[in-house]
Design a protein around this motif. Structure first.
Motif, short mmCIF file in Angstrom:
data_model
loop_
_atom_site.label_atom_id
_atom_site.label_comp_id
_atom_site.label_asym_id
_atom_site.label_seq_id
_atom_site.Cartn_x
_atom_site.Cartn_y
_atom_site.Cartn_z
N GLY A 181 -5.23 -5.36 7.42
CA GLY A 181 -5.83 -5.20 6.10
C GLY A 181 -4.80 -4.96 5.00
O GLY A 181 -5.03 -5.33 3.85
N TYR A 182 -3.67 -4.38 5.37
CA TYR A 182 -2.64 -4.10 4.36
C TYR A 182 -2.13 -5.38 3.72
O TYR A 182 -1.63 -5.37 2.60
N TRP B 8 -3.74 -6.21 0.51
CA TRP B 8 -3.63 -5.18 -0.51
C TRP B 8 -3.35 -5.76 -1.91
O TRP B 8 -3.92 -5.34 -2.91
N GLN C 149 0.84 -1.20 0.00
CA GLN C 149 0.00 0.00 0.00
C GLN C 149 0.88 1.26 0.00
O GLN C 149 0.47 2.31 -0.49
N ASN D 172 -5.27 0.31 8.47
CA ASN D 172 -5.03 -0.89 7.67
C ASN D 172 -3.88 -1.72 8.21
O ASN D 172 -3.90 -2.95 8.16
#
Ligand code: NAD
Ligand code: DAU
Length: 362
Positions: A342-343, A346, A41, A337
């Protein structure tokens, strides 16, 4: 022309890739295994930029790396890839031995084979730049002079020992095989995309979340802080003008005690985003158990790179830390993130279930 950057999805590596492509049209092949510290990201702005070729993989992969070198024919390799967090090295040194020592060894061997087969002019111009740390020199007393390039290596943590070992391998590959290597030993970096396990981003993120700000021991340990973009400009300069076989210390002439750093961040947040209850963020400071074997002081004497290559940092600590706090305030989705994990999705989100652009072709 092309360069191969390893570890280019981490904190310094991603800043380096972004800076490089902001200043040059030379393609960057970015090899990163995407450990917990690798975050694509950070490079989202390069998604449709054909000058950036991301490859998910390990520097220790003796099939992938030679294939990449053969395919892209880089004129230089800049090696950022490493496990980098001292506390993690204390809890689990094995990953540090594997990635930092064995990985660097294997990378050197892959690069040596590629370099040895280059035609004479390309062979002479080729460079392998190894990004290392001031921690290899050990710990300074209060009034000791700052580290110069001729200080002896006295690493104290599994992390610094693994970096010292990798530096020695790089040196030996030059001395024995003639590989044109450059080594940089830099002090503590800070700035955008810094993973919030390290002191500065952790304090910013915890402060905003109303959590405690953990200060190890008495908080009087000293580090010499350098804004990450200044580290990137130093590496570019060394790559361009450094003498093969030489090492260059990189630092910001910014020695600060940890507690002062934490208080400075609290003060900036007090004015930029005051606590809802009007109390100072410094109320969240908590002194906690010290890091085992904690080095007391680091300080870099950066006169060699200044004298020989004309490099100087552009930021003072005051300007750099203000930019950093502002970046974290403006990028709370990035922080969220990272915290949610969450990253790590990505690649899936960005590349729609396909592999990253070139992993399949590498
Ligand atoms: P980081 O932990 O943020 O990033 C390291 C990156 O390397 C990650 O993207 C990770 O996925 C990748 N990586 C790790 N092992 C790999 C392997 N075997 N193959 C491919 N990729 C791998 O680290 P950072 O803070 O950006 O540091 C980068 C380099 O700079 C390290 O070598 C570190 O020792 C050195 N350094 C860091 C600082 C600092 O203050 N952060 C200061 C001086 C030197
Ligand atoms: O000196 C260069 C090195 O700087 C790099 O080689 C390393 O990759 C990088 O992680 C950094 O190492 P440090 O151990 O100095 O950084 P860290 O941010 O982990 O800690 C900075 C100082 O703050 C250190 O004295 C420990 C202290 N500290 C750290 C944390 C995470 C705290 O007091 N509380 C904390 O919660």
């Amino acid at each position: 022309m092309t360069i191969l950057v390893t570890g280019g999805a981490g904190f310094i590596g991603s800043n380096y890739v972004l800076d490089w492509l902001a200043q040059s049209d030379e393609t960057v092949v970015n090899l990163d295994k995407l450990s917990y510290a690798g975050n694509l990201q950070n490079l989202a702005s390069l998604k449709d930029d054909s000058r950036h070729v991301f490859v998910k993989g390990d520097i220790g992969d003796a099939t992938l790396v030679p294939a990449l070198l053969a395919q892209y024919q880089p004129r230089a390799v800049v090696n950022f890839a490493a496990e980098s967090h001292v506390d993690r090295s204390i809890h689990g040194p094995g990953e540090f031995v594997q990635n930092n020592i064995v990985g660097t060894y294997q990378l050197l061997e892959s690069v040596r084979a590629y370099w040895a087969a280059l035609p004479a002019p390309a062979k002479a111009d080729f460079r392998f730049l190894h990004v290392s740390t001031d921690e290899v020199y050990g710990s300074l007393g209060k009034s000791d002079p700052a580290f110069t390039e001729s200080n002896t290596y006295e690493p104290n943590s599994p992390y610094s020992a693994s970096k010292a070992a990798s530096d020695h391998l790089v040196r030996a590959w030059h001395h024995t095989y003639g590989l044109p290597v450059l080594t940089t030993n830099c002090s503590n970096n800070y700035g955008p995309y810094h993973f919030p396990e390290k002191l500065i981003p952790l304090v910013i993120v915890n402060a905003l979340a109303g959590k405690t700000l953990p200060v190890y021991g008495d908080g009087q340990q000293i580090r010499d802080w350098l804004y990450v973009k200044d580290h990137c400009s130093a590496i570019r300069r060394v790559l361009e003008g450094g003498k093969p076989g030489e090492t260059y210390n990189v630092g910001g002439w910014n020695e600060k005690a940890n507690l002062d750093i934490v208080r400075t961040i609290c003060g900036l947040l007090d004015s930029l985003q005051p606590r809802a209850d009007g109390k100072p963020y410094a109320d969240q400071i908590a002194f906690v158990t010290d890091r085992p074997g904690h080095d007391r002081r680091y300080a870099i004497d950066a006169r060699k790179i200044e004298r020989e290559l004309g490099w100087k940092p552009a930021e003072s600590f005051d300007t750099g830390i203000a930019k950093t706090v502002a970046w974290y305030l403006g990028n709370q989705d990035w922080v969220a993130n990272v915290q949610s994990g969450g990253y790590r999705d990505w690649v899936q989100t960005q590349y729609g279930g396909q592999s990253t652009p070139t992993a399949a072709t590498a």
